[in-house]
Design a protein around this motif. Structure first.
Motif, PDB file in Angstrom:
ATOM      1  N   PHE A  66      81.676  46.496  78.632  1.00  0.00           N
ATOM      2  CA  PHE A  66      80.753  45.389  78.855  1.00  0.00           C
ATOM      3  C   PHE A  66      80.469  45.159  80.335  1.00  0.00           C
ATOM      4  N   HIS A  67      81.422  45.432  81.194  1.00  0.00           N
ATOM      5  CA  HIS A  67      81.131  45.334  82.630  1.00  0.00           C
ATOM      6  C   HIS A  67      80.127  46.417  83.032  1.00  0.00           C
ATOM      7  N   ALA A  68      80.284  47.618  82.476  1.00  0.00           N
ATOM      8  CA  ALA A  68      79.317  48.684  82.752  1.00  0.00           C
ATOM      9  C   ALA A  68      77.948  48.325  82.180  1.00  0.00           C
ATOM     10  N   LEU A  69      77.928  47.792  80.954  1.00  0.00           N
ATOM     11  CA  LEU A  69      76.668  47.378  80.343  1.00  0.00           C
ATOM     12  C   LEU A  69      75.975  46.330  81.206  1.00  0.00           C
ATOM     13  N   ASN A  70      76.735  45.362  81.692  1.00  0.00           N
ATOM     14  CA  ASN A  70      76.137  44.322  82.535  1.00  0.00           C
ATOM     15  C   ASN A  70      75.519  44.908  83.799  1.00  0.00           C
ATOM     16  N   ARG A  71      76.169  45.909  84.397  1.00  0.00           N
ATOM     17  CA  ARG A  71      75.597  46.548  85.590  1.00  0.00           C
ATOM     18  C   ARG A  71      74.294  47.269  85.240  1.00  0.00           C
ATOM     19  N   VAL A  72      74.295  47.992  84.123  1.00  0.00           N
ATOM     20  CA  VAL A  72      73.071  48.680  83.691  1.00  0.00           C
ATOM     21  C   VAL A  72      71.966  47.667  83.412  1.00  0.00           C
ATOM     22  N   GLU A  73      72.316  46.568  82.767  1.00  0.00           N
ATOM     23  CA  GLU A  73      71.318  45.536  82.460  1.00  0.00           C
ATOM     24  C   GLU A  73      70.746  44.917  83.736  1.00  0.00           C
ATOM     25  N   LEU A  74      71.587  44.669  84.714  1.00  0.00           N
ATOM     26  CA  LEU A  74      71.099  44.095  85.969  1.00  0.00           C
ATOM     27  C   LEU A  74      70.144  45.051  86.677  1.00  0.00           C
ATOM     28  N   ILE A  75      70.428  46.351  86.599  1.00  0.00           N
ATOM     29  CA  ILE A  75      69.534  47.351  87.182  1.00  0.00           C
ATOM     30  C   ILE A  75      68.202  47.366  86.426  1.00  0.00           C
ATOM     31  N   CYS A  76      68.264  47.370  85.089  1.00  0.00           N
ATOM     32  CA  CYS A  76      67.036  47.332  84.280  1.00  0.00           C
ATOM     33  C   CYS A  76      66.232  46.069  84.583  1.00  0.00           C
ATOM     34  N   CYS A  77      66.925  44.960  84.727  1.00  0.00           N
ATOM     35  CA  CYS A  77      66.266  43.687  85.024  1.00  0.00           C
ATOM     36  C   CYS A  77      65.574  43.748  86.383  1.00  0.00           C
ATOM     37  N   ALA A  78      66.253  44.287  87.377  1.00  0.00           N
ATOM     38  CA  ALA A  78      65.666  44.392  88.715  1.00  0.00           C
ATOM     39  C   ALA A  78      64.426  45.285  88.700  1.00  0.00           C
ATOM     40  N   PHE A  79      64.518  46.439  88.039  1.00  0.00           N
ATOM     41  CA  PHE A  79      63.352  47.323  87.934  1.00  0.00           C
ATOM     42  C   PHE A  79      62.225  46.648  87.174  1.00  0.00           C
ATOM     43  N   ASP A  88      86.785  37.333  80.502  1.00  0.00           N
ATOM     44  CA  ASP A  88      87.759  38.178  81.196  1.00  0.00           C
ATOM     45  C   ASP A  88      89.130  37.511  81.275  1.00  0.00           C
ATOM     46  N   VAL A  89      89.129  36.229  81.580  1.00  0.00           N
ATOM     47  CA  VAL A  89      90.393  35.488  81.656  1.00  0.00           C
ATOM     48  C   VAL A  89      91.101  35.527  80.306  1.00  0.00           C
ATOM     49  N   ARG A  90      90.348  35.299  79.240  1.00  0.00           N
ATOM     50  CA  ARG A  90      90.928  35.336  77.889  1.00  0.00           C
ATOM     51  C   ARG A  90      91.455  36.726  77.551  1.00  0.00           C
ATOM     52  N   ALA A  91      90.667  37.747  77.858  1.00  0.00           N
ATOM     53  CA  ALA A  91      91.088  39.116  77.547  1.00  0.00           C
ATOM     54  C   ALA A  91      92.349  39.491  78.325  1.00  0.00           C
ATOM     55  N   LEU A 125      70.705  36.746  80.761  1.00  0.00           N
ATOM     56  CA  LEU A 125      71.586  37.756  81.352  1.00  0.00           C
ATOM     57  C   LEU A 125      72.451  37.154  82.460  1.00  0.00           C
ATOM     58  N   ALA A 126      71.856  36.360  83.318  1.00  0.00           N
ATOM     59  CA  ALA A 126      72.611  35.741  84.411  1.00  0.00           C
ATOM     60  C   ALA A 126      73.714  34.840  83.871  1.00  0.00           C
ATOM     61  N   PHE A 127      73.415  34.062  82.843  1.00  0.00           N
ATOM     62  CA  PHE A 127      74.443  33.189  82.258  1.00  0.00           C
ATOM     63  C   PHE A 127      75.550  34.016  81.619  1.00  0.00           C
ATOM     64  N   GLN A 128      75.185  35.099  80.962  1.00  0.00           N
ATOM     65  CA  GLN A 128      76.211  35.954  80.367  1.00  0.00           C
ATOM     66  C   GLN A 128      77.105  36.566  81.443  1.00  0.00           C
ATOM     67  N   VAL A 129      76.490  37.120  82.489  1.00  0.00           N
ATOM     68  CA  VAL A 129      77.246  37.836  83.519  1.00  0.00           C
ATOM     69  C   VAL A 129      78.082  36.892  84.372  1.00  0.00           C
ATOM     70  N   TRP A 130      77.490  35.789  84.817  1.00  0.00           N
ATOM     71  CA  TRP A 130      78.197  34.930  85.767  1.00  0.00           C
ATOM     72  C   TRP A 130      78.736  33.642  85.156  1.00  0.00           C
TER      73      TRP A 130
END
Length: 151
Positions: A49-62, A101-104, A89-94
């Motif tokens: 999910f951290h990798a997915l979030n990075r890919v999503e942020l890149i897609c969002c920026a493009f 993450d804390v729970r996991a 996306l921003a609410f999910q990521v930040w």
């Protein structure tokens, strides 16, 4: 310019594909796989999910770059859709991911954690984001088709 307008559509579909493949296929299946313990599934899930979030942020920026640069795919509705998707996306990521993450990490450390709304909110927002990405892709291809037909 038309080629770049088509890229906007492709990026949206790619983004939608990543969300659907990871969130709705990979994530639930890893918890059902024989021999995979909860701790392993959570460790894998955090990485994925951290990798997915990075890919999503890149897609969002493009997507924003192409949307703001190309009049062909920039309609009022498309801008509003992309703004809502970006906010989700921003609410999910930040907003949600740090709490998840804390729970996991607590579960991985062997702690018993209380129930939380964060996971259900993340899942609900994934469904919303996927639906909005589908609508955005449809709007983009319609705008592209109108531009091509009007030439």
């Amino acid at each position: 310019m038309r080629r770049f307008a088509l890229y906007a559509f492709v990026i949206t579909l790619l983004w939608l594909g990543f969300v659907c493949a990871i969130s709705f296929v990979e994530a639930p299946l890893k918890f059902k796989a024989p021999g995979v313990e909860l701790k392993h599934a959570l460790s894998i899930g955090r990485l994925v999910f951290h990798a997915l979030n990075r890919v999503e942020l890149i897609c969002c920026a493009f997507s924003w770059f192409l949307m703001l640069r190309l009049r062909v795919v920039r309609t009022r509705g498309s801008v509003v859709l992309l703004a809502i998707i970006t906010a989700v996306l921003a609410f999910q990521v930040w907003g949600l991911m740090p709490a998840l993450d804390v729970r996991a990490k607590a579960v991985l450390a062997g702690e018993i954690v209380a129930a939380s709304w964060h996971h259900n909110a993340y899942i609900g927002l994934e469904f919303l984001k996927a639906a909005l990405l589908g609508v955005l892709a449809a709007a983009q291809i319609q705008s592209f088709a109108r531009a091509v037909l009007s030439e």
